[in-house]
Design an enzyme around this catalytic site. Structure first.
Site, mmCIF file in Angstrom:
data_model
loop_
_atom_site.group_PDB
_atom_site.id
_atom_site.type_symbol
_atom_site.label_atom_id
_atom_site.label_comp_id
_atom_site.label_asym_id
_atom_site.label_seq_id
_atom_site.Cartn_x
_atom_site.Cartn_y
_atom_site.Cartn_z
ATOM 1 N N ASP A 349 0.845 -1.187 0.000
ATOM 2 C CA ASP A 349 0.000 0.000 0.000
ATOM 3 C C ASP A 349 0.884 1.243 0.000
ATOM 4 O OD1 ASP A 349 -2.755 1.143 0.424
ATOM 5 O OD2 ASP A 349 -1.735 1.972 2.173
ATOM 6 N N GLU A 378 1.571 0.307 -4.986
ATOM 7 C CA GLU A 378 1.183 1.607 -5.526
ATOM 8 C C GLU A 378 2.428 2.483 -5.610
ATOM 9 O OE1 GLU A 378 -3.263 2.494 -3.989
ATOM 10 O OE2 GLU A 378 -1.810 2.199 -2.392
#
Length: 689
Positions: A349, A378
């Site tokens: 994340d 990400e």
């Protein structure tokens, strides 16, 4: 990632261990000792239990022993003694199996408060106390024989993202352990209309990897009140190395959540599916009262130039991966999940908050365990991190992060529209100027000779239709000029059109084209799916989108109720046509290496974009038979226009694998002879020789 959890801390002055100056604080932390011995906070044996805690700024440290995981007072306090490199140690020469414990650290004459430690691996209800258990008893039958499903190369991966509760809470699914880890162990589950659900649905669909939304112990669900509906995605970490108790059948018993998590992994492995964990090392649910802050104040978090907590996560704090013991914590944690729980991959994340060196160290550490464990994340942050961009695991630094994947928001936004404007569509609804982003994703984000300013200008000049010199053509030239080919190899690019963040695919289409009929939505969704699964990157699919799940237009459903988030399994019947289409695309991709060449030089050599007679059409040919594919000269056309188009192809006889919203890569859908493909409105066509 958006703001995902309930607690968003207000900015605070830095606690003990930091100064008001960002630079001075960093200098202070650089002087902290780095422990390089075996890092275990609790080692149990029937005759003795040993405790350790890294707390270099502590005056005193103690261990408190409890009979229960919650409530009651400690029945014994054990003083810890300082050891080397900031470590404190203690031992208890008796059998402590079944007991619970916490640490408490004294700094500047202030006791910081109880924690289960930094590395707790078993906890009681709600994760406030660590547990002493017999680890051998947590292994289900057959666990020692569990093996990762075969994976020859990363380019063969097909990822399916699911939330435990979303996937199995609907009573129509026929699943007994609804919303639990064990839901993914049940076989033979069906709807009352006979549609396969749960594990059998995953096998039927054909994905290779399941990505689980946060499954570690998080803060937002009260495990003592599971009789009341509670929902959260889980992006609010509490104990990173323990499975979440609300997904276990009994959160009060520390061994249950561990054993059931392993049962889930083993069941997925037996089904031929690998397991990816969504990990959230970039921030914690809270700062004050967190395990990090109560143990070594200030050390595990970054601060800004004013000495306030930095907030690149958008959730109130950002962790400091560049500091040696935070870096080691992350490495130890992922390796623990890979070894103890047989996890096959990690989705990071807001990976752009972490530094490049840490991510590469994690890659190397996992390579030593099993080089087929996949890492991706990400490649961005919610706000600007406190490290220079050149040091961060961002997309633009992908060449410095080999074999670490990143989500391709260029392709996502080109297909469905920008993330910051849910009402604005893109290629699949016929909006002009987005072909370049689609092409970028189709080549896996790797440099391609046809995607350049020179080629874009030439394509505008050579086209024959009047509308080619309009806004669309100018936008295409501009988009191609701005393309940054950040992937060195296609396994670094995750191709997708939706995920848990933002609107699901059906909701996005309904928002961007109000009044859209079910038939029209079905067609546009098929167009988007075709782009994703014919991309040379690694395809990623959001659970339930294969039956066009409906989340009632809620954009950020991180704490919305089941009425919004649960997958309605009745839709597998009402949208079975779309399910069959997605399943067919997956089967086609797995059967034909032309769609996953896995090498940038092969893509540049074999993938050729074809001239199109109109805007909002993308066509490409895969020349020859890369990697010995049984298909020759495969052609894919994506027509987002509301009228048919004709695309010129080399003269020959072609077998049709996809046309008019149907896919059949085995028997085919007929043949055609000639040099022109006529593609129906808002559909894809795939042919081969």
């Amino acid at each position: 990632m958006k703001l995902k959890h309930l607690v968003v801390m207000s900015m605070m002055t830095v606690a003990a261990g930091c100064t008001s100056s960002h630079q001075d604080a960093q200098t202070t932390f650089d002087k902290y000792p780095v422990y390089d011995g075996e890092w275990e906070e609790m080692v149990y044996a029937p005759s003795v239990t040993k405790f350790s805690l890294w707390a270099p700024t502590a005056q005193e440290v103690r261990v408190l022993l409890y009979e229960k995981g919650q409530g009651g007072s400690a029945y014994r306090m054990v003083k810890m003694e300082p050891a080397s490199d900031g470590m404190w140690q203690a031992r208890v020469d008796e059998d402590l199996k079944g007991k619970f414990y916490t640490f408490n650290v004294k700094i500047d004459d202030v006791w910081q408060g109880d924690t289960p430690g930094l590395l707790a691996k078993a906890v009681g209800v709600n994760g406030d106390r660590a547990a002493i258990i017999d680890w051998g008893a947590t292994n289900p039958k057959g666990w020692n024989e569990d093996k990762r499903p075969l994976l020859k190369r990363f380019s063969d991966i097909i990822i399916y993202e699911l939330h435990h509760r979303d996937f199995s809470i609907d009573t129509v699914a026929g699943i007994h352990n609804r919303g639990k880890f064990l839901a993914l162990t049940e076989e033979g589950t069906k709807t009352y209309l006979g549609e396969k659900t749960g594990l059998d649905h995953l096998k039927e669909l054909g994905v290779t990897h399941v990505q689980l939304l946060p499954s570690f112990d998080f803060s937002s669900v009260d495990e003592t009140k599971l009789d009341k509906p509670q929902y959260n995605w889980g992006y609010d970490p509490k104990n990173y190395n323990v499975p979440e108790g609300s997904y276990a059948t009994d959160p009060y018993k520390p061994d249950v959540r561990i054993r059931e998590f392993k049962q889930m992994v083993m069941a997925l492995h037996r089904a031929g599916i690998r397991v990816v964990m969504d990990v959230v090392y970039n921030h914690t649910a809270i700062i004050k009262g967190s395990n990090f802050e109560r143990t070594v104040p200030g050390y595990f978090y970054r601060t800004d130039d004013e000495g306030k907590w930095a907030n690149a996560s958008g959730c109130g704090n950002e962790t400091a991966s560049e500091r040696p013991m935070m870096r080691r914590f992350m490495i130890e944690s992922v390796c623990y999940w890979a070894r103890e729980y047989h996890i096959d991959g990690f989705r990071f994340d807001l990976m752009g908050i972490h530094d490049i060196e840490t991510m590469n160290e994690i890659r190397r550490a996992l390579d030593r365990i099993d080089p087929t464990i996949y890492i991706y994340g990400e490649g961005w942050a919610a706000n600007r991190p406190q490290l220079p961009d050149s040091l961060l695991a961002m997309k633009k630094n992908a060449p410095q992060l080999p074999h670490i994947g990143m989500f391709c928001d260029e392709m996502r936004d080109a297909l469905r529209g920008p993330w910051n404007d849910e009402s604005k569509g893109a290629f699949v609804i016929g909006r002009m100027g987005h072909a370049a982003g689609v092409k970028f994703g189709l080549v896996g984000g790797t440099a391609h000779p046809q995607l350049s300013v020179k080629h874009a200008a030439a394509s505008v000049q050579s086209t024959t239709l009047a509308d080619s010199l309009t806004e669309d053509s100018l936008a295409t030239v501009k988009a191609e000029r701005e393309l940054h080919f950040w992937a060195t190899q296609p396994d670094q690019l995750i191709s997708y059109v939706s995920c848990h963040d933002d609107l699901c695919l059906a909701d996005r289409l309904k928002t961007t084209l109000p009044g859209l009929s079910e038939q029209e939505m079905n067609a546009l969704a098929k167009l988007a799916a075709t782009a994703v699964f014919t991309s040379q990157g690694i395809p990623f699919w959001y659970a339930g989108d294969e039956i066009l799940r409906d989340k009632q237009g809620v954009v950020n459903s991180y704490k919305s109720p089941d009425a919004v988030n649960a997958i309605d399994w009745r839709r597998k019947t009402s949208h079975h046509d779309f399910f069959d289409y997605v399943r067919g695309l997956i089967a086609m991709r797995k059967a034909h290496p032309s769609f996953c060449m896995g090498d940038a030089s092969l893509i540049a050599k074999h993938l050729e974009f074809l001239p199109t007679p109109a805007s909002n059409v993308v066509a490409f040919r895969i020349k020859g038979s890369p990697a010995g594919d049984s298909w020759l000269n495969t052609v894919v056309v994506l027509n987002a226009r509301t009228e048919p188009v004709q695309v010129n192809v080399p003269e020959g006889r072609y077998w049709i694998a996809c046309r008019d919203g149907r896919v059949d890569n085995v028997l085919g859908l007929g043949t055609l002879t000639g040099n022109v493909l006529t593609v129906a409105p808002r559909t894809a066509m795939i042919v081969h020789q």
